[in-house]
Design an enzyme around this catalytic site. Structure first.
Site, short mmCIF file in Angstrom:
data_model
loop_
_atom_site.label_atom_id
_atom_site.label_comp_id
_atom_site.label_asym_id
_atom_site.label_seq_id
_atom_site.Cartn_x
_atom_site.Cartn_y
_atom_site.Cartn_z
N HIS A 1 0.82 -1.22 0.00
CA HIS A 1 0.00 0.00 0.00
C HIS A 1 0.85 1.26 0.00
CE1 HIS A 1 -3.23 -2.64 2.02
NE2 HIS A 1 -3.14 -2.83 0.73
N CYS B 1 -5.93 1.36 -21.58
CA CYS B 1 -5.58 1.80 -20.23
C CYS B 1 -4.53 0.92 -19.57
CB CYS B 1 -6.82 1.92 -19.35
SG CYS B 1 -7.61 0.35 -19.04
C1 PEP Z 1 -4.95 -4.22 -17.53
O1 PEP Z 1 -5.12 -5.42 -17.34
O2 PEP Z 1 -4.30 -3.75 -18.47
C2 PEP Z 1 -5.54 -3.24 -16.58
C3 PEP Z 1 -5.55 -1.96 -16.83
O3 PEP Z 1 -6.01 -3.74 -15.42
P1 PEP Z 1 -5.07 -4.12 -14.18
O4 PEP Z 1 -3.67 -3.73 -14.51
O5 PEP Z 1 -5.62 -3.39 -13.01
O6 PEP Z 1 -5.26 -5.60 -14.12
#
Ligand code: PEP
Ligand code: MG
Length: 752
Positions: free
Chosen positions: A366, A679
């Site tokens: 965290h 993302c």
């Molecule tokens: C991904 O899988 O690219 C994503 C943005 O989700 P996380 O990294 O939180 O799994």
């Protein structure tokens, strides 16, 4: 039977005699010789020996009962023999038949073959082992639990003698450390950036000078006053922290308050005082016990709670010695800690903090999440950092490479200064970009958004000039809390996010827990492949009350505003349909009870599971937007664990299969009129971002530090020229087209 006078908190008599030795004339070796004699008598043992750490070995410094010739000759490595075992695990040991123990190491020079039972305790200071004190008996004696406690208490007295230089500190400690030299220590990269600054110890060791109580009743009164002061301090902290309400401080502080009021904890402290210790020594004893337990615990949640308790002991000691004011920080503070809670890091003045170095921790701890959110260069798991660094030392932290330079020489400072200057120059250039639009040379506008997960992340919206939050990982707010947040708590959390974001849109992703993001308070059955196991939408569809509660909180928090909600790890359209039905139910509920609903509602899915790519005709009409989670999508596309260090770098995101998948997705979605964002981490790397834009993506979401370089790249890019070049690369037989793209960028003067 153990003798009377040492039991039932009766270590008092022994402690009194030790105090007399300490107050006496004898010094150095003689003092230690007397001490082992007193301990042997007090515990009715034929042998008492004291081993101290010197040059990395446990050396026999004094003994009553073993052959005197062995003193300063017998040396054991940490982990060697039973004494080494006690030091290695920092915990006491009591054996009726020591010689039959597999770790027993026979040392003929000591003459210990006639002694069968053994009881030993570590000599600890500030959680570190300084040595071991051992008693032995000829008979196979079963040492009682309170005798072990007495020996632990006695070990504390010895620790104070050593640390106060009253025994042989020069030999025991200085010989071990020598003159402080420059050092280069390696750890784990947590957050990028280079910082030069002054070491500040998060919790400087508090020297407990008085161990044996003159008047236990007075010590109990002091303890009570200090506990009261601590509780008041925590209440004030709780009330004062604006972020506390609904923010991530809340859970942490609440856990502290619970501990501070815990009867068991208070009872243990009082018991230690009744056994003859001063209030400070009692706190230290209970703290040592906690640390010994901490070393054994693997469960991450329990570990964190025990660490909280460790912090609480430190705060209580501060109250006892009257040191509760805020410490002055130098303007270039580099914070050194064994570990710390997220709230503790937030307590520091960000303007003066330049970097963070942790002895423990990991990139997903965290505190690491907060360090990234604060854009603080950070390195974790630097094993010797607290041994090597003293407050005020000059340090250089290179977060990107996970390296800490301690007391660096001029040559290191020179070469790092060049690097720092280059980083600063880039920062200044980037700050200038804040107001500039992310428009390519041929007029393509790209929406640049942030990935966030904590309220503190949102400050970066303003700082970077991002368009909005493209991915709000709601599970992080769940992870930093001690228990599952109620609907009211979640509502507060989301409405705070929306208020801080203001006009900028926020895409909330529903709980993506499970896999490597376990919620400590939810029971899980271990999956063999957690990343492909019961996580994200699978879990929330199977436990619809969790999903309903979260959607209710999101809808309520967005009353009168826009809400964008997105579901993670969707593998089939049917899952999305089911999730939407839950959303509909919650919307109907809102209307039924007359609660205002969001003005506008957009629903999206994450593209992380390749199966979903094969259902686009059914998917596109059922979503308002899509977002590619390239971290997961690529791990499933290549069947390569994203967390495996051995596979890291084996498959390149800039390779024909990835370009082909991405290109088809953006083409189909654009035809279907559905906007798509990327993302995953890929979106935040300039060369990858350039490629995505060339393929047709016009919306990206990334961590705050990545945004300025990506914007600089876009402003120097001709998308049209790149697109036609990319068409040829998709069908190439290469494993990677990275070098070709790098060359293209160099030829076209694109800022990568
Ligand atoms: C991904 O899988 O690219 C994503 C943005 O989700 P996380 O990294 O939180 O799994
Ligand atoms: Mg993911």
């Amino acid at each position: 039977m153990p003798p009377s006078g040492t039991l039932g908190g009766g270590s008092r008599q022994l402690l009194k005699r030790l105090r007399d030795v300490m107050a006496g004339e004898a010094a150095g070796q003689e003092r230690l010789d007397r001490i082992v004699r007193v301990i042997a008598q007090g515990l009715v043992a034929e042998v008492c020996s004291c081993y101290l750490l010197k040059g990395g070995m446990l050396e026999l410094f004094a003994t009553e009962g073993l052959k005197p010739e062995a003193v300063h000759k017998t040396r054991l490595a940490i982990g060697e023999g039973l004494v080494g075992d006690i030091a290695a695990h920092a915990r006491p040991l009591a054996l009726a038949d020591a010689q039959s123990h597999p770790n027993f190491a026979y040392r003929p020079e000591t003459g210990e073959e006639t002694f069968h039972s053994l009881m030993g305790a570590p000599i600890l200071r500030g959680g570190r082992v300084l040595g071991v004190v051992v008693v032995q008996n000829r008979t196979k004696r079963h040492y009682a639990e309170d005798e072990v406690e007495t020996l632990e208490t006695v070990a504390m007295v010895v620790a104070e003698l050593v640390s106060a230089g009253l025994v042989t500190e020069e030999e025991a400690i200085a010989a071990e450390q020598g003159e402080p030299l420059p050092a280069r220590l390696e750890g784990l990269h947590v957050h990028y950036g280079v910082a030069v600054g002054t070491a500040v110890l998060h919790r400087p060791h508090i020297e407990v000078r008085r161990v044996v109580a003159e008047d236990p009743a007075a010590e109990l009164v002091r303890l009570e006053a200090a506990v009261g002061g601590l509780q008041r301090q925590l209440d004030e902290l709780f009330a004062a922290s604006e972020l506390a309400r609904g923010g991530e401080h809340e859970g942490v502080l609440e856990a502290y308050r619970m501990f501070a009021e815990d009867r068991g904890w208070n009872a243990k402290l009082k018991e230690a005082i009744r056994s003859g210790l001063t209030a400070e020594a009692a706190v230290q004893k209970v703290q040592n016990d906690t640390r010994a337990r901490l070393a054994q615990v693997v469960d991450p949640y329990l570990r964190e709670r025990l660490m909280d308790l460790d912090d609480l002991h430190h705060r209580l000691l501060q109250h006892l010695i009257g040191d509760i004011g805020k410490r002055e920080l130098p303007d270039d503070a580099i914070l050194i800690a064994r570990t710390m809670g997220p709230a503790e890091l937030l307590d520091y003045d960000r303007a003066k903090l330049k970097a963070l170095v942790l002895e423990e921790g990991s990139a997903t701890a965290h505190v690491a999440i907060i360090a990234r959110a604060l854009d603080l260069p950070a390195v974790a798991r630097v094993p010797e950092i607290r041994d090597q660094v003293s407050a005020g030392d000059r340090l250089i932290v290179d977060g990107g490479h996970g390296v800490v330079y301690v007391r660096p020489g001029d040559d290191v400072i020179d070469s790092i200064s060049t690097m720092v200057a280059a980083t600063r120059a880039a920062e200044i250039r980037h700050a200038g970009l804040r107001e500039m639009p992310a428009i390519s040379l041929d007029g393509i506008r790209v929406s640049l958004n942030l990935n966030a997960g904590l309220l503190v992340d949102l400050a970066q919206l303003e700082k970077t000039g991002a368009d909005g939050v493209g991915l709000y990982r709601t599970e992080i707010g769940f992870m930093v809390r001690p228990r599952y947040p109620s609907v009211a708590e979640q509502t507060l959390m989301y409405s705070q996010v929306l208020s801080i974001a203001g006009d900028r849109p926020v895409v909330f992703r529903t709980l993506d827990a499970g896999g490597d993001k376990r919620l400590p308070y939810l029971p899980y059955e271990e999956d063999e492949n957690p990343a492909m196991g019961w996580r994200a939408i699978r879990m929330t569809l199977d436990r619809p009350s969790l999903l309903r509660q979260q959607l209710r909180a999101l809808l309520t928090a967005s009353a009168g505003r826009s809400l964008s909600v997105m579901f993670p790890m969707v593998a089939e359209v049917a899952e999305l349909v089911e999730a939407r039905q839950v959303l509909e139910l919650e919307l109907e509920r809102l209307w039924r009870i007359g609660t205002p609903a969001p003005e506008k509602l957009r629903v999206g899915a994450m593209i992380e599971v390749p199966a979903l790519l094969h259902q686009l005709p059914a998917l596109l009409p059922r979503v308002d937007f899509l977002s590619v989670g390239s971290n997961d999508l690529l791990q499933f596309l290549f069947a390569a664990d994203r967390g495996s260090p051995r596979l890291a770098g084996r498959y390149d995101p800039l390779s024909p299969p990835v370009l082909s998948v991405m290109s088809r997705l953006i083409d189909d979605a654009t035809t279907g009129g559905v906007p798509v964002t990327v993302c995953g981490e890929m979106a935040g790397r300039p060369l990858e971002a350039m490629t995505l834009i060339g393929l047709g993506f016009s919306s990206l979401s990334m961590s705050p530090g990545a945004l300025p370089p990506v914007k600089a790249m876009i402003r120097s890019l001709d998308v049209g020229a790149l697109s036609s070049y990319l068409g040829r690369l998709i069908t190439a037989p290469d494993r990677s087209v990275r070098e070709k793209l790098r060359a293209f960028a160099a030829d076209h003067k694109i800022a990568i």
